[in-house]
Design an enzyme around this catalytic site. Structure first.
Site, PDB file in Angstrom:
ATOM      1  N   TRP A  72       0.836  -1.205   0.000  1.00 57.18           N
ATOM      2  CA  TRP A  72       0.000   0.000   0.000  1.00 57.18           C
ATOM      3  C   TRP A  72       0.867   1.249   0.000  1.00 57.18           C
ATOM      4  CZ3 TRP A  72      -4.318  -1.443  -1.758  1.00 57.18           C
ATOM      5  CH2 TRP A  72      -4.915  -2.650  -1.363  1.00 57.18           C
ATOM      6  N   ASP A 115      -1.677   6.745   6.183  1.00 53.53           N
ATOM      7  CA  ASP A 115      -2.690   5.756   5.862  1.00 53.53           C
ATOM      8  C   ASP A 115      -2.873   4.901   7.109  1.00 53.53           C
ATOM      9  OD1 ASP A 115      -4.179   3.601   4.976  1.00 53.53           O
ATOM     10  OD2 ASP A 115      -2.883   3.128   3.255  1.00 53.53           O
ATOM     11  N   LYS A 153     -11.617  -2.180   7.376  1.00 53.26           N
ATOM     12  CA  LYS A 153     -10.738  -2.990   8.209  1.00 53.26           C
ATOM     13  C   LYS A 153     -11.172  -2.927   9.684  1.00 53.26           C
ATOM     14  CE  LYS A 153      -8.423  -3.566   4.437  1.00 53.26           C
ATOM     15  NZ  LYS A 153      -7.378  -2.676   3.952  1.00 53.26           N
TER      16      LYS A 153
HETATM   17  C1  LIG Z   1      -6.889  -2.204   2.509  1.00 56.27           C
HETATM   18  C2  LIG Z   1      -5.894  -1.128   2.521  1.00 56.27           C
HETATM   19  C3  LIG Z   1      -5.860  -0.134   1.539  1.00 56.27           C
HETATM   20  C4  LIG Z   1      -6.796  -0.125   0.352  1.00 56.27           C
HETATM   21  O1  LIG Z   1      -8.041   0.287   0.746  1.00 56.27           O
HETATM   22  P1  LIG Z   1      -9.218   0.474  -0.328  1.00 56.27           P
HETATM   23  O2  LIG Z   1     -10.278   1.108   0.526  1.00 56.27           O
HETATM   24  O3  LIG Z   1      -9.566  -0.876  -0.824  1.00 56.27           O
HETATM   25  O4  LIG Z   1      -8.730   1.364  -1.396  1.00 56.27           O
HETATM   26  C5  LIG Z   1      -4.922   0.872   1.653  1.00 56.27           C
HETATM   27  N1  LIG Z   1      -4.057   0.901   2.662  1.00 56.27           N
HETATM   28  C6  LIG Z   1      -4.051  -0.053   3.626  1.00 56.27           C
HETATM   29  C7  LIG Z   1      -3.071   0.055   4.746  1.00 56.27           C
HETATM   30  C8  LIG Z   1      -4.969  -1.085   3.590  1.00 56.27           C
HETATM   31  O5  LIG Z   1      -4.980  -2.028   4.544  1.00 56.27           O
END
Ligand SMILES: *Cc1c(COP(=O)(O)O)cnc(C)c1O
Length: 356
Positions: free
Chosen positions: A99, A166, A190
């Site tokens: 990511w 993030d 998540k």
């Molecule tokens: C799952 C995840 C993403 C992607 O998220 P989307 O909502 O599917 O775009 C980005 N960063 C991390 C750390 C993730 O776990």
């Protein structure tokens, strides 16, 4: 049989969040209408957004001068919105996994990008340390929890530049010093809500500093100025997020979430380290509390499918590791009970008795 949901995302939510959402889908607030068939501008729905924003601020002790907005597009859309809105000349990125790398790639379209450090050399099994961040960057971007590789930065970094983070997979699992960040974002699926909504905590005074034109929908100011109501927001996931936030508060807040996360992680890592059939994949000091990755020890490699089979028979779901790591990944988000982790530990011990 009781299911133990270790899915990495979309993933486990508190039972009462699912039941409360189901109820609102049938009849929202006793209105005789479904949450899915009312206007997002209905007088009943505005309080949902308002309370969700207020709980975000309360639970994370967000200081004055920050906005909380709910968007579509997933965390992945933020990979481009962050540089669109904040990168004027130069930004720093810490490359700690899939990511993080995707975020870095998007930023390159907007200005100079410095990769301050990377752990790609060891399949992202650790968090780089001892790197320097140039003092003239607009921001440093980090991924606090690397969902795929099971590493995590569990503290707020001490750097002299603002941070963009993030926090898709570890939001609300620990207290955060929000004042160090210009932006914290994540997909909800998540640790917060079903898929479909992205949360963004943004520092208001950091906006409007870049000289480029930003398309309306990608400009954070559009959503800040319109209280996430510029266009139709993802109504149902926002409602579920509100129920999760209420649940977190009732459980004792992020301090309690952190206490539980540490307790669950200690329990499972303790077994991984003790049981000679299994071995962890992440550097010990960087182990994630949220996504616990482990594989069969080399001499037991051929037993991987057998263990997954036993675990499945015992009600475990979502344990298969991501293809970039292999083995197993037990995601232990806020809503996962200690009993589920104990059930996995019991299963590992049962497997040890059968094979060691
Ligand atoms: C799952 C995840 C993403 C992607 O998220 P989307 O909502 O599917 O775009 C980005 N960063 C991390 C750390 C993730 O776990």
């Amino acid at each position: 049989m009781k299911k133990h949901n270790f899915n990495a995302g979309p993933s486990i939510l508190p039972r009462e969040v699912i039941e409360g959402t189901a109820q609102a889908i049938l009849d929202f607030n006793g209105s005789g209408l479904s949450l899915m068939e009312i206007s997002h501008r209905a007088k009943d729905f505005q309080p949902v957004v308002d309370e969700a924003v207020a709980l975000f601020k309360e639970l994370l002790s967000i200081p004055e001068g920050y906005s909380v907005i709910f968007l579509g597009g997933g965390a992945s859309l933020e990979f481009c919105m962050i540089p669109f809105n904040f990168l004027e000349k130069k930004a720093a990125y810490l490359n700690t996994g899939t990511w993080a790398k995707k975020a870095l790639k998007e930023a390159k379209a907007f200005g100079q990008v410095v990769e301050v450090a990377s752990s790609a050399d060891a399949n992202y099994s650790y968090i780089p340390k001892g790197y320097t961040v140039p003092s003239d960057v607009d921001y440093l971007h980090i991924t606090t929890n690397n969902t795929i590789f099971g590493t995590e930065i569990t503290h707020d970094l001490d750097v002299s530049v603002p941070i963009g983070a993030d926090m898709s997979s570890d939001i609300f699992s620990r207290p955060v010093d929000v004042s160090k960040y210009i932006c914290i974002y994540g997909g909800a699926q998540k640790n917060l809500a079903p898929a479909g909504v992205t949360f963004v905590i943004v520092k208001n005074e950091a906006l409007g500093k870049v000289s480029r034109y930003i398309p309306t929908m990608l400009d954070y100011r559009t959503h800040v100025d319109n209280g996430s109501m510029f266009n139709t927001p993802p109504v149902v996931p926002i409602y579920s997020a509100l129920l999760t936030l209420r649940w977190i508060k009732a459980q004792g807040g992020v301090e309690e979430m952190e206490r539980r996360a540490i307790e669950k992680a200690d329990l499972l890592y303790g077994e991984i380290d003790r049981n000679k059939l299994f071995t962890g994949t992440a550097a010990t000091e960087d182990r994630s509390r949220m996504n616990i990755c482990f594989v069969m020890a080399p001499e037991y490699k051929e037993l991987e499918a057998d263990f997954l089979k036993l675990a499945t028979e015992r009600g475990m779901v979502g344990l298969k590791g991501h293809r970039s790591v292999g083995g197993f990944r037990a995601s232990c988000y806020n809503a996962l009970s200690k009993e589920s982790v104990q059930a996995l530990v019991d299963c590992m011990q049962e497997f040890e008795k059968l094979h060691a």
